[in-house]
Design a protein around this motif. Structure first.
Motif, PDB file in Angstrom:
ATOM      1  N   PRO A  20       3.408  -1.809  -0.702  1.00 53.28           N
ATOM      2  CA  PRO A  20       3.319  -2.573  -1.955  1.00 53.28           C
ATOM      3  C   PRO A  20       4.654  -2.698  -2.681  1.00 53.28           C
ATOM      4  CG  PRO A  20       1.460  -1.068  -1.752  1.00 53.28           C
ATOM      5  CD  PRO A  20       2.402  -0.725  -0.635  1.00 53.28           C
ATOM      6  N   PHE A  21       5.512  -1.683  -2.600  1.00 57.10           N
ATOM      7  CA  PHE A  21       6.775  -1.692  -3.335  1.00 57.10           C
ATOM      8  C   PHE A  21       7.656  -2.883  -2.953  1.00 57.10           C
ATOM      9  CE2 PHE A  21      11.168   0.086  -3.991  1.00 57.10           C
ATOM     10  CZ  PHE A  21      11.116   0.097  -5.379  1.00 57.10           C
ATOM     11  N   THR A  22       7.511  -3.374  -1.724  1.00 56.26           N
ATOM     12  CA  THR A  22       8.353  -4.483  -1.294  1.00 56.26           C
ATOM     13  C   THR A  22       7.975  -5.798  -1.959  1.00 56.26           C
ATOM     14  OG1 THR A  22       6.963  -4.871   0.668  1.00 56.26           O
ATOM     15  CG2 THR A  22       8.858  -3.417   0.934  1.00 56.26           C
ATOM     16  N   SER A  23       6.852  -5.831  -2.671  1.00 53.42           N
ATOM     17  CA  SER A  23       6.515  -7.038  -3.435  1.00 53.42           C
ATOM     18  C   SER A  23       7.309  -7.103  -4.735  1.00 53.42           C
ATOM     19  CB  SER A  23       5.017  -7.084  -3.737  1.00 53.42           C
ATOM     20  OG  SER A  23       4.650  -6.064  -4.641  1.00 53.42           O
ATOM     21  N   LEU A  24       7.956  -5.982  -5.120  1.00 53.21           N
ATOM     22  CA  LEU A  24       8.741  -5.929  -6.349  1.00 53.21           C
ATOM     23  C   LEU A  24      10.231  -6.118  -6.094  1.00 53.21           C
ATOM     24  CD1 LEU A  24       7.088  -2.878  -8.171  1.00 53.21           C
ATOM     25  CD2 LEU A  24       6.640  -5.301  -8.532  1.00 53.21           C
ATOM     26  N   VAL A  25      10.694  -5.762  -4.900  1.00 57.26           N
ATOM     27  CA  VAL A  25      12.125  -5.833  -4.600  1.00 57.26           C
ATOM     28  C   VAL A  25      12.328  -6.687  -3.352  1.00 57.26           C
ATOM     29  CG1 VAL A  25      12.597  -3.616  -5.671  1.00 57.26           C
ATOM     30  CG2 VAL A  25      12.046  -3.677  -3.266  1.00 57.26           C
ATOM     31  N   ASP A  26      13.419  -7.417  -3.342  1.00 58.31           N
ATOM     32  CA  ASP A  26      13.710  -8.313  -2.234  1.00 58.31           C
ATOM     33  C   ASP A  26      14.667  -7.611  -1.276  1.00 58.31           C
ATOM     34  OD1 ASP A  26      14.117 -10.409  -0.550  1.00 58.31           O
ATOM     35  OD2 ASP A  26      14.698 -11.844  -2.090  1.00 58.31           O
ATOM     36  N   VAL A  27      14.120  -6.828  -0.360  1.00 56.90           N
ATOM     37  CA  VAL A  27      14.921  -6.079   0.598  1.00 56.90           C
ATOM     38  C   VAL A  27      14.381  -6.346   1.994  1.00 56.90           C
ATOM     39  CG1 VAL A  27      13.518  -3.989   0.339  1.00 56.90           C
ATOM     40  CG2 VAL A  27      15.851  -3.798   1.188  1.00 56.90           C
ATOM     41  N   GLY A  28      15.281  -6.476   2.959  1.00 55.50           N
ATOM     42  CA  GLY A  28      14.829  -6.730   4.319  1.00 55.50           C
ATOM     43  C   GLY A  28      15.997  -6.884   5.262  1.00 55.50           C
ATOM     44  N   PRO A  29      15.734  -7.099   6.562  1.00 60.38           N
ATOM     45  CA  PRO A  29      16.795  -7.238   7.562  1.00 60.38           C
ATOM     46  C   PRO A  29      17.685  -8.441   7.288  1.00 60.38           C
ATOM     47  CG  PRO A  29      14.657  -6.885   8.605  1.00 60.38           C
ATOM     48  CD  PRO A  29      14.390  -7.155   7.162  1.00 60.38           C
ATOM     49  N   GLY A 186      -0.221   1.162  -8.280  1.00 60.16           N
ATOM     50  CA  GLY A 186      -0.225   0.973  -6.842  1.00 60.16           C
ATOM     51  C   GLY A 186       0.911   0.144  -6.297  1.00 60.16           C
ATOM     52  N   ASP A 187       1.545  -0.677  -7.149  1.00 62.11           N
ATOM     53  CA  ASP A 187       2.637  -1.504  -6.653  1.00 62.11           C
ATOM     54  C   ASP A 187       3.915  -0.713  -6.409  1.00 62.11           C
ATOM     55  OD1 ASP A 187       2.691  -1.136  -9.342  1.00 62.11           O
ATOM     56  OD2 ASP A 187       3.071  -3.202  -9.893  1.00 62.11           O
ATOM     57  N   LEU A 188       3.922   0.568  -6.706  1.00 62.51           N
ATOM     58  CA  LEU A 188       5.069   1.434  -6.382  1.00 62.51           C
ATOM     59  C   LEU A 188       4.844   2.202  -5.086  1.00 62.51           C
ATOM     60  CD1 LEU A 188       6.164   2.933  -9.817  1.00 62.51           C
ATOM     61  CD2 LEU A 188       6.904   0.841  -8.691  1.00 62.51           C
ATOM     62  N   GLY A 189       3.770   1.880  -4.355  1.00 62.41           N
ATOM     63  CA  GLY A 189       3.390   2.683  -3.198  1.00 62.41           C
ATOM     64  C   GLY A 189       4.181   2.365  -1.941  1.00 62.41           C
ATOM     65  N   ASN A 190       4.218   3.356  -1.036  1.00 60.68           N
ATOM     66  CA  ASN A 190       4.707   3.128   0.321  1.00 60.68           C
ATOM     67  C   ASN A 190       3.505   2.860   1.224  1.00 60.68           C
ATOM     68  OD1 ASN A 190       3.543   5.652   0.844  1.00 60.68           O
ATOM     69  ND2 ASN A 190       5.498   6.726   0.915  1.00 60.68           N
ATOM     70  N   SER A 191       3.744   2.760   2.524  1.00 62.44           N
ATOM     71  CA  SER A 191       2.646   2.410   3.423  1.00 62.44           C
ATOM     72  C   SER A 191       1.697   3.582   3.673  1.00 62.44           C
ATOM     73  CB  SER A 191       3.200   1.905   4.760  1.00 62.44           C
ATOM     74  OG  SER A 191       3.947   2.914   5.410  1.00 62.44           O
TER      75      SER A 191
END
Length: 281
Positions: A20-29, A186-191
């Motif tokens: 869920p946390f990745t919906s708040l921050v724009d991080v990726g390959p 819940g939007d601060l969660g990991n998988s």
């Protein structure tokens, strides 16, 4: 005000569950990388206010992602990773667009040590050096910490700009210490269903900034030189995190600030140690 970027959907984590946390921050390959795999952190409205205040959480978020990927590189089995510790040394002022490259300096069946650099996306200038200790988990082994996600309450966590203001509850304060209650949903969660390591870095920064703003605190105008994080136990998402920030040591124009995130029963689940350069009087 709650702020959530609805243009992104959560990435899928190594547990096979969404992050869920990745919906708040724009991080990726970084798809343009032609050498070692690289990762990008782009501007995120949820993170607004951290870079401008000289707080390192955006770099730590990127370092966490890069370190985990480096620990898995070359492994062909079903292994998964959990960050145990991260250290970030700041070399220059970061921009809001960042790029990280990391590699495993030592790797074993249960753990990997990773190193890497973070640079500004615009000019390529190196702004930070990262070191990570990553636990490698094999779900085929008994006792591996890869169980189904814990219960995650619904709701949106306020944006960082709000956490630096009235969304955070000040429980206790002095010149050298603050104790806070910070909303965590819940939007601060990991998988795995617990708080993401990058989210923990954010609330640590929030606690440091609250301490720097206390009347009589000598940290006003200080500059973060390094931060080390130890993730001692999973931080459950129960709706509120108890966070304490205090000045532990000072001398020769620098100070060490310790920030602890309390878990179930009040025991520390994560501890951050910041070394800051004090402003000249």
């Amino acid at each position: 005000m709650s702020l959530r970027d609805g243009t992104r959907t959560p990435s899928i984590g190594l547990s096979g569950q969404p992050i869920p946390f990745t919906s708040l921050v724009d991080v990726g390959p970084d798809p343009s990388s032609t050498g070692e795999p690289a990762f990008r952190l782009r501007p995120s409205s949820w993170l607004d206010g951290l870079i401008a205040r000289g707080l390192p959480a955006p770099l730590v978020i990127l370092a966490d992602v890069a370190a985990g990927a480096a620990a898995l590189r070359g492994r062909t089995g079903p292994e998964r990773v959990v960050t145990e510790a991260l250290r970030l040394d700041l070399l220059d002022r970061p921009s809001v667009e960042l790029r990280a490259v990391a590699s495993a300096s030592a790797s074993g069946p249960r753990r990997a040590m990773t190193v890497g650099v973070i640079s500004n996306e615009t000019d390529g200038g190196v702004v930070g050096h990262l070191t990570g200790r990553v636990a490698v988990l094999d779900p085929r082994q008994a006792g591996a910490r890869v169980s189904a996600p814990s219960w995650v309450p619904p709701g949106d966590t306020p944006a960082v700009s709000d956490l630096l203001d009235d969304a955070t509850e000040l429980v206790q304060a002095s010149d050298d210490m603050v104790r806070l209650r910070i909303p965590t949903h819940g939007d601060l969660g990991n998988s795995y269903g617990y708080m993401h390591g990058g989210a923990i870095a954010v609330i640590n920064d929030v606690a440091l900034e609250w301490l720097r703003r206390q009347p009589g605190c000598e940290l006003a105008g200080s500059r973060v030189q390094s931060v080390s994080l130890d993730y001692l136990a999973p931080v459950p998402l129960t709706g509120t995190a108890s966070v304490t920030s205090r000045v532990a040591e000072r001398g020769h124009g620098r100070a060490v600030v310790l920030v602890g995130v309390a878990g179930v029963g009040g025991a520390a689940s994560a501890v951050a140690s910041y070394t800051v350069r004090l402003a000249r009087s």
